[in-house]
Design a protein around this motif. Structure first.
Motif, PDB file in Angstrom:
ATOM      1  N   ARG A  50      42.049  39.982  38.249  1.00 32.13           N
ATOM      2  CA  ARG A  50      41.837  41.255  37.541  1.00 32.13           C
ATOM      3  C   ARG A  50      43.166  41.834  37.044  1.00 32.13           C
ATOM      4  NH1 ARG A  50      36.543  42.660  38.315  1.00 32.13           N
ATOM      5  NH2 ARG A  50      35.616  41.975  40.274  1.00 32.13           N
ATOM      6  N   SER A  51      44.219  41.717  37.843  1.00 27.28           N
ATOM      7  CA  SER A  51      45.522  42.246  37.401  1.00 27.28           C
ATOM      8  C   SER A  51      46.055  41.438  36.218  1.00 27.28           C
ATOM      9  CB  SER A  51      46.525  42.271  38.552  1.00 27.28           C
ATOM     10  OG  SER A  51      46.940  40.974  38.885  1.00 27.28           O
ATOM     11  N   HIS A 100      42.531  35.168  44.483  1.00 32.21           N
ATOM     12  CA  HIS A 100      41.862  36.380  44.916  1.00 32.21           C
ATOM     13  C   HIS A 100      41.427  37.122  43.651  1.00 32.21           C
ATOM     14  CE1 HIS A 100      41.076  40.180  46.936  1.00 32.21           C
ATOM     15  NE2 HIS A 100      41.084  39.482  48.065  1.00 32.21           N
ATOM     16  N   GLN A 101      40.268  37.749  43.685  1.00 32.89           N
ATOM     17  CA  GLN A 101      39.760  38.475  42.507  1.00 32.89           C
ATOM     18  C   GLN A 101      40.748  39.531  42.021  1.00 32.89           C
ATOM     19  OE1 GLN A 101      35.706  39.934  42.552  1.00 32.89           O
ATOM     20  NE2 GLN A 101      35.116  38.347  44.022  1.00 32.89           N
ATOM     21  N   THR A 102      41.429  40.181  42.951  1.00 37.52           N
ATOM     22  CA  THR A 102      42.393  41.224  42.595  1.00 37.52           C
ATOM     23  C   THR A 102      43.505  40.660  41.714  1.00 37.52           C
ATOM     24  OG1 THR A 102      41.934  42.258  44.720  1.00 37.52           O
ATOM     25  CG2 THR A 102      43.895  43.018  43.557  1.00 37.52           C
TER      26      THR A 102
END
Length: 97
Positions: free
Chosen positions: A41-42, A36-38
């Motif tokens: 990014r994290s 997942h992109q999230t």
């Protein structure tokens, strides 16, 4: 619902490098890695914030986390001692009346 996937530190670092060093977009890298992109990014934020200690691994705490855990245990112990002393003080106060 499936089991949660575990990723090694090396995998996370390489995933971040795709974006930071190779210029792959977060969206494309996330699709390619089936993330997942999230999540990606994290990982990017975590590695940027502390490159040496990012992704310490299962059961390994960063220095700050270990210190916070030690302080939590100490606070719990002190609260217990305080409560025992309060009860003792109340007992002896009642006894002296």
């Amino acid at each position: 619902m499936g089991t949660r996937r575990q990723f090694s530190r090396e995998f996370k670092v390489e995933a971040v490098k795709l974006v930071k060093e190779r210029g792959v977009s977060v969206a494309q890298a996330a699709r390619d890695l089936e993330l997942h992109q999230t999540v990606l990014r994290s990982w990017i934020r975590e590695l940027a914030a502390d490159p040496q200690q990012a992704f310490p691994g299962k059961g390994v705490m960063k220095h700050e986390q270990a210190e916070v855990e030690r302080l939590r245990r100490e606070v719990a112990k002190l609260k217990m001692e305080r409560d025992i002393l309060k009860k003792a003080a109340a007992y002896f106060a009642k006894d002296s009346l």
